[in-house]
Design an enzyme around this catalytic site. Sequence first.
Site, short mmCIF file in Angstrom:
data_model
loop_
_atom_site.label_atom_id
_atom_site.label_comp_id
_atom_site.label_asym_id
_atom_site.label_seq_id
_atom_site.Cartn_x
_atom_site.Cartn_y
_atom_site.Cartn_z
N SER A 1 0.45 -6.07 -10.29
CA SER A 1 1.79 -5.94 -10.91
C SER A 1 2.90 -5.69 -9.89
O SER A 1 3.87 -4.99 -10.18
CB SER A 1 1.80 -4.81 -11.95
OG SER A 1 0.72 -4.95 -12.83
N ARG A 2 2.71 -6.18 -8.69
CA ARG A 2 3.72 -6.10 -7.63
C ARG A 2 3.98 -4.68 -7.12
O ARG A 2 4.92 -4.43 -6.38
CB ARG A 2 5.05 -6.72 -8.13
CG ARG A 2 5.94 -7.31 -7.03
CD ARG A 2 7.36 -7.52 -7.50
NE ARG A 2 8.28 -7.51 -6.36
CZ ARG A 2 8.72 -6.40 -5.79
NH1 ARG A 2 8.33 -5.21 -6.22
NH2 ARG A 2 9.56 -6.47 -4.76
N LEU A 3 3.10 -3.75 -7.51
CA LEU A 3 3.29 -2.36 -7.05
C LEU A 3 2.49 -2.14 -5.75
O LEU A 3 1.57 -1.32 -5.68
CB LEU A 3 2.87 -1.38 -8.15
CG LEU A 3 3.83 -1.36 -9.34
CD1 LEU A 3 3.31 -0.48 -10.46
CD2 LEU A 3 5.22 -0.91 -8.90
N PRO B 1 7.95 -1.05 -2.72
CA PRO B 1 7.51 -2.44 -2.55
C PRO B 1 8.59 -3.42 -3.00
O PRO B 1 8.44 -4.61 -2.84
CB PRO B 1 6.30 -2.52 -3.47
CG PRO B 1 6.54 -1.51 -4.53
CD PRO B 1 7.30 -0.39 -3.86
#
Length: 212
Positions: A189-191, A212
């Site tokens: 989840s792009r974290l 991030p």
Amino acid sequence: MKLNDIRQEYLQAPLEIENFKGDPIRLLKLWYKNAIDSEIALLNAITLSTVGNDGYPNSRVVLAKEISDEGLIIYTDYDSQKGKELESNNKVSLVIFWKEHDRQIRIKAKSSKITKEKSDEYFRSRPIESQISATASDQSSLVDIDSLKERVLEITEKSKDLNSLPCPANWGGYFLEYTEIEFWQGRPSRLHDRFKFVKENGSWTDAKRLSP
Ligand SMILES: Cc1cc2nc3c(=O)[nH]c(=O)nc-3n(C[C@H](O)[C@H](O)[C@H](O)COP(=O)(O)O)c2cc1C
């Protein structure tokens, strides 16, 4: 194929930075070991950016041939574009990307030439074909392929009874001494996990988490 249709879900474990407080070198070595254990192709490839006199950064891939607690060593032609740029500005940026582990390492470093003896020793250890081609090529200068091939043939002929050639005066290694290291671990989840270490007065700071 549309580039914006490409999606990648990152599924690797988080980077447990608590285990590496103030010690980016142990983490760097661990990630290299993981890459070696996974037999990642060309795992020692690094993108090296120098800065030209025109102010533009200039990037290309090179191979790290030695890695230590203080820095890493690459080999090249001192008269190449990168060699000339390093002569007037020894500050560089490096990027390593291992897609198999969803990992990126960004490094800032200062370059200096290694000793002639060490460069000679490494040059001798290379296959004779690489020695011939490094001797024949004025890296980054304009060339016509026929004269280059002719020069390779000439040197091959002259060196046919030799095991190795003398290392050219303009060929050798640079030691790239780390001043900053940032680790990026791709996460769902792009974290993504991002941690940066900076060397201050000879010691590494604790890792700082970056958004991030
Ligand atoms: C996988 C790979 C490895 C490379 N390794 C080196 C290297 O170790 N040393 C080197 O001088 N050039 C290496 N090159 C070539 C450089 O990317 C570049 O073309 C060359 O050094 C000239 O760069 P310059 O004109 O900016 O000096 C490599 C290229 C690739 C794609």
